[in-house]
Design a protein around this motif. Structure first.
Motif, PDB file in Angstrom:
ATOM      1  N   SER A   1      -1.328  16.478  -9.103  1.00 21.03           N
ATOM      2  CA  SER A   1      -1.124  17.213 -10.353  1.00 21.03           C
ATOM      3  C   SER A   1      -2.172  18.300 -10.556  1.00 21.03           C
ATOM      4  CB  SER A   1      -1.160  16.251 -11.547  1.00 21.03           C
ATOM      5  OG  SER A   1      -2.439  15.638 -11.670  1.00 21.03           O
ATOM      6  N   HIS A   2      -3.301  18.222  -9.864  1.00 19.19           N
ATOM      7  CA  HIS A   2      -4.345  19.247  -9.981  1.00 19.19           C
ATOM      8  C   HIS A   2      -3.939  20.452  -9.133  1.00 19.19           C
ATOM      9  CE1 HIS A   2      -7.896  16.773 -11.654  1.00 19.19           C
ATOM     10  NE2 HIS A   2      -6.828  15.991 -11.709  1.00 19.19           N
ATOM     11  N   GLY A   3      -3.130  21.292  -9.698  1.00 22.29           N
ATOM     12  CA  GLY A   3      -2.557  22.416  -8.972  1.00 22.29           C
ATOM     13  C   GLY A   3      -1.054  22.307  -8.875  1.00 22.29           C
ATOM     14  N   ASP A   4      -0.520  21.153  -9.337  1.00 24.58           N
ATOM     15  CA  ASP A   4       0.924  20.953  -9.468  1.00 24.58           C
ATOM     16  C   ASP A   4       1.669  21.216  -8.158  1.00 24.58           C
ATOM     17  OD1 ASP A   4       3.195  20.232 -10.928  1.00 24.58           O
ATOM     18  OD2 ASP A   4       3.641  22.312 -11.463  1.00 24.58           O
ATOM     19  N   PHE A   5       1.130  20.690  -7.030  1.00 27.49           N
ATOM     20  CA  PHE A   5       1.820  20.890  -5.762  1.00 27.49           C
ATOM     21  C   PHE A   5       2.694  19.711  -5.364  1.00 27.49           C
ATOM     22  CE2 PHE A   5      -2.678  19.781  -4.672  1.00 27.49           C
ATOM     23  CZ  PHE A   5      -2.474  18.524  -4.110  1.00 27.49           C
TER      24      PHE A   5
ATOM     25  N   TRP B   1       0.849  -1.188   0.000  1.00 30.53           N
ATOM     26  CA  TRP B   1       0.000   0.000   0.000  1.00 30.53           C
ATOM     27  C   TRP B   1       0.885   1.239   0.000  1.00 30.53           C
ATOM     28  CZ3 TRP B   1       0.312   3.518   4.047  1.00 30.53           C
ATOM     29  CH2 TRP B   1       0.787   3.066   5.286  1.00 30.53           C
ATOM     30  N   ASN B   2       0.396   2.297  -0.622  1.00 30.16           N
ATOM     31  CA  ASN B   2       1.139   3.555  -0.647  1.00 30.16           C
ATOM     32  C   ASN B   2       0.221   4.731  -0.355  1.00 30.16           C
ATOM     33  OD1 ASN B   2      -0.219   3.727  -3.097  1.00 30.16           O
ATOM     34  ND2 ASN B   2       1.623   3.785  -4.366  1.00 30.16           N
ATOM     35  N   ARG B   3       0.698   5.939  -0.559  1.00 29.63           N
ATOM     36  CA  ARG B   3       0.010   7.150  -0.135  1.00 29.63           C
ATOM     37  C   ARG B   3      -0.810   7.725  -1.285  1.00 29.63           C
ATOM     38  NH1 ARG B   3       5.860   9.259   1.621  1.00 29.63           N
ATOM     39  NH2 ARG B   3       6.181   8.132  -0.333  1.00 29.63           N
ATOM     40  N   GLU B   4      -2.106   7.537  -1.206  1.00 28.96           N
ATOM     41  CA  GLU B   4      -3.016   8.042  -2.231  1.00 28.96           C
ATOM     42  C   GLU B   4      -3.398   9.489  -1.953  1.00 28.96           C
ATOM     43  OE1 GLU B   4      -4.378   8.166  -4.920  1.00 28.96           O
ATOM     44  OE2 GLU B   4      -6.538   8.449  -4.901  1.00 28.96           O
ATOM     45  N   HIS B   5      -3.144  10.357  -2.924  1.00 28.33           N
ATOM     46  CA  HIS B   5      -3.609  11.742  -2.842  1.00 28.33           C
ATOM     47  C   HIS B   5      -5.019  11.787  -3.423  1.00 28.33           C
ATOM     48  CE1 HIS B   5       0.759  12.318  -2.596  1.00 28.33           C
ATOM     49  NE2 HIS B   5       0.516  13.519  -2.086  1.00 28.33           N
ATOM     50  N   VAL B   6      -6.021  11.890  -2.574  1.00 21.34           N
ATOM     51  CA  VAL B   6      -7.396  11.925  -3.064  1.00 21.34           C
ATOM     52  C   VAL B   6      -7.595  13.160  -3.949  1.00 21.34           C
ATOM     53  CG1 VAL B   6      -9.830  11.997  -2.408  1.00 21.34           C
ATOM     54  CG2 VAL B   6      -8.227  10.554  -1.140  1.00 21.34           C
ATOM     55  N   TRP B   7      -7.097  14.322  -3.501  1.00 18.99           N
ATOM     56  CA  TRP B   7      -6.971  15.462  -4.424  1.00 18.99           C
ATOM     57  C   TRP B   7      -5.645  15.232  -5.146  1.00 18.99           C
ATOM     58  CZ3 TRP B   7     -10.013  20.191  -4.734  1.00 18.99           C
ATOM     59  CH2 TRP B   7      -9.548  21.074  -5.723  1.00 18.99           C
ATOM     60  N   ALA B   8      -5.726  14.728  -6.375  1.00 19.79           N
ATOM     61  CA  ALA B   8      -4.514  14.356  -7.109  1.00 19.79           C
ATOM     62  C   ALA B   8      -3.529  15.515  -7.135  1.00 19.79           C
ATOM     63  CB  ALA B   8      -4.877  13.931  -8.532  1.00 19.79           C
TER      64      ALA B   8
ATOM     65  N   PHE C   1       0.943  28.210  -2.624  1.00 21.55           N
ATOM     66  CA  PHE C   1       0.358  27.144  -3.434  1.00 21.55           C
ATOM     67  C   PHE C   1      -0.840  27.676  -4.216  1.00 21.55           C
ATOM     68  CE2 PHE C   1       2.297  24.925   0.233  1.00 21.55           C
ATOM     69  CZ  PHE C   1       3.226  24.155  -0.476  1.00 21.55           C
ATOM     70  N   ALA C   2      -1.289  26.886  -5.182  1.00 28.26           N
ATOM     71  CA  ALA C   2      -2.409  27.284  -6.032  1.00 28.26           C
ATOM     72  C   ALA C   2      -3.707  27.376  -5.234  1.00 28.26           C
ATOM     73  CB  ALA C   2      -2.565  26.283  -7.173  1.00 28.26           C
ATOM     74  N   ASP C   3      -4.651  28.149  -5.771  1.00 27.75           N
ATOM     75  CA  ASP C   3      -5.993  28.259  -5.213  1.00 27.75           C
ATOM     76  C   ASP C   3      -6.799  27.066  -5.727  1.00 27.75           C
ATOM     77  OD1 ASP C   3      -8.491  28.952  -4.326  1.00 27.75           O
ATOM     78  OD2 ASP C   3      -8.682  30.769  -5.550  1.00 27.75           O
ATOM     79  N   LEU C   4      -7.059  26.106  -4.858  1.00 33.30           N
ATOM     80  CA  LEU C   4      -7.781  24.896  -5.254  1.00 33.30           C
ATOM     81  C   LEU C   4      -9.278  25.165  -5.212  1.00 33.30           C
ATOM     82  CD1 LEU C   4      -5.728  22.192  -3.290  1.00 33.30           C
ATOM     83  CD2 LEU C   4      -5.233  23.245  -5.516  1.00 33.30           C
TER      84      LEU C   4
ATOM     85  N   GLY D   1      -7.110  17.882 -15.644  1.00 35.34           N
ATOM     86  CA  GLY D   1      -5.680  17.883 -15.914  1.00 35.34           C
ATOM     87  C   GLY D   1      -4.873  18.503 -14.791  1.00 35.34           C
ATOM     88  N   THR D   2      -3.993  19.447 -15.149  1.00 37.03           N
ATOM     89  CA  THR D   2      -3.129  20.079 -14.158  1.00 37.03           C
ATOM     90  C   THR D   2      -3.713  21.372 -13.597  1.00 37.03           C
ATOM     91  OG1 THR D   2      -1.912  21.276 -15.881  1.00 37.03           O
ATOM     92  CG2 THR D   2      -1.052  19.120 -15.224  1.00 37.03           C
TER      93      THR D   2
END
Length: 273
Positions: free
Chosen positions: A128-132, A119-126, A208-211, A220-221
């Motif tokens: 790449s969406h905001g490139d953080f 198992w690994n670390r899943e970013h539920v908010w991917a 960081f980006a405004d999500l 996408g990104t």
């Protein structure tokens, strides 16, 4: 904004308060706090106090007030996320295991890594969406990081959330197609509330980006996630359960010292969006 002590999620928080793990505890030396007769009342009062600045607000004003509250947090490094998830996502029936978010599988804490069936670390908010990426901040925020099977995590990729597609191997009840992922029913609301937390917590500050949310897939990104109309439905169909409530409390007490407001107040989703 008084919270009824009879609400089911309050009872969950009371249970959570009895199973917290101290910040210095290792996975093998966890301690259970002594029961307290008025734990429910104490927890209710402390949650009320935490959200006092948001009382009486709706819409954009509520979103801003919640951002100002939850931005005050401690941060975890990306390496530190491994050990944190072993605490936040511990299987209530087996303290040696974690529960994988999409798969629902109970798996040994020691099998974290990058191999098949690890198992690994899943970013539920991917990420790449905001490139953080995995930067300390949104890339390490425990409120949207969950354990998941390596293969399932790869299948989900950076897709937005929607309905339909083909069944996902090793994640019964989940489906995917070329541009979206549908999680199993038991965590649909969890997914919605994690994404909405991110959209409130990260508003363009912190470097960081405004999500933000939208009602599309294929974002996408761009720092956007969808579909908001469906996520609102999921929030109502799958209300916070004891596992999600405990997780929120452990993150608050032990790691980041901030809360996901939509676990405490799922009705705020429709007040803002």
């Amino acid at each position: 904004m008084r919270i009824s002590p009879h609400a089911p999620w309050v009872a969950g928080l009371a249970v959570a308060a009895l199973v917290l793990v101290p910040a210095t505890a290792s996975a093998g030396s966890q301690r259970t706090a002594a029961p307290h007769a008025d734990a429910a009342a104490t927890t209710t009062a402390s949650v009320d106090s935490y959200y006092a600045a948001a009382e009486g607000k709706t819409g954009a004003a509520l979103k801003t007030a919640l951002h100002d509250i939850i931005k005050n947090q401690s941060k975890v490094t990306y390496d530190g996320v491994w050990n944190a998830l072993k605490v936040t996502d511990q299987d209530p029936a087996n303290p040696n295991n974690v529960i994988l978010v999409y798969s629902g599988r109970s798996q040994s804490k020691s099998t974290n890594g990058g191999g098949v069936n690890d198992w690994n670390r899943e970013h539920v908010w991917a990420k790449s969406h905001g490139d953080f990426g995995t930067a300390t901040g949104p890339g390490t925020d425990l409120h949207h990081l969950r354990p998941e099977d390596v293969t399932v995590n790869s299948t989900r990729g950076n897709k937005d959330f929607d309905m339909g597609g083909s069944p996902v191997s090793e994640a019964s009840g989940s489906f995917t197609d070329s541009d979206s992922f549908e999680p199993r029913d038991a965590v649909k609301g969890d997914v919605a509330r994690m994404l909405l937390y991110m959209a409130v917590r990260y508003d363009g500050g912190d470097g960081f980006a405004d999500l933000e949310m939208n009602d599309k897939v294929n974002n996408g990104t761009a720092p956007l996630f969808g579909r908001i109309s469906l996520l609102k439905q999921w929030n109502q169909q799958d209300p916070p359960d004891a596992f999600e409530q405990r997780r929120n409390q452990v993150i608050f007490d032990t790691f980041q010292h901030n809360r996901n407001p939509f676990i405490d107040h799922p009705e705020w989703v429709n007040s803002i969006w």
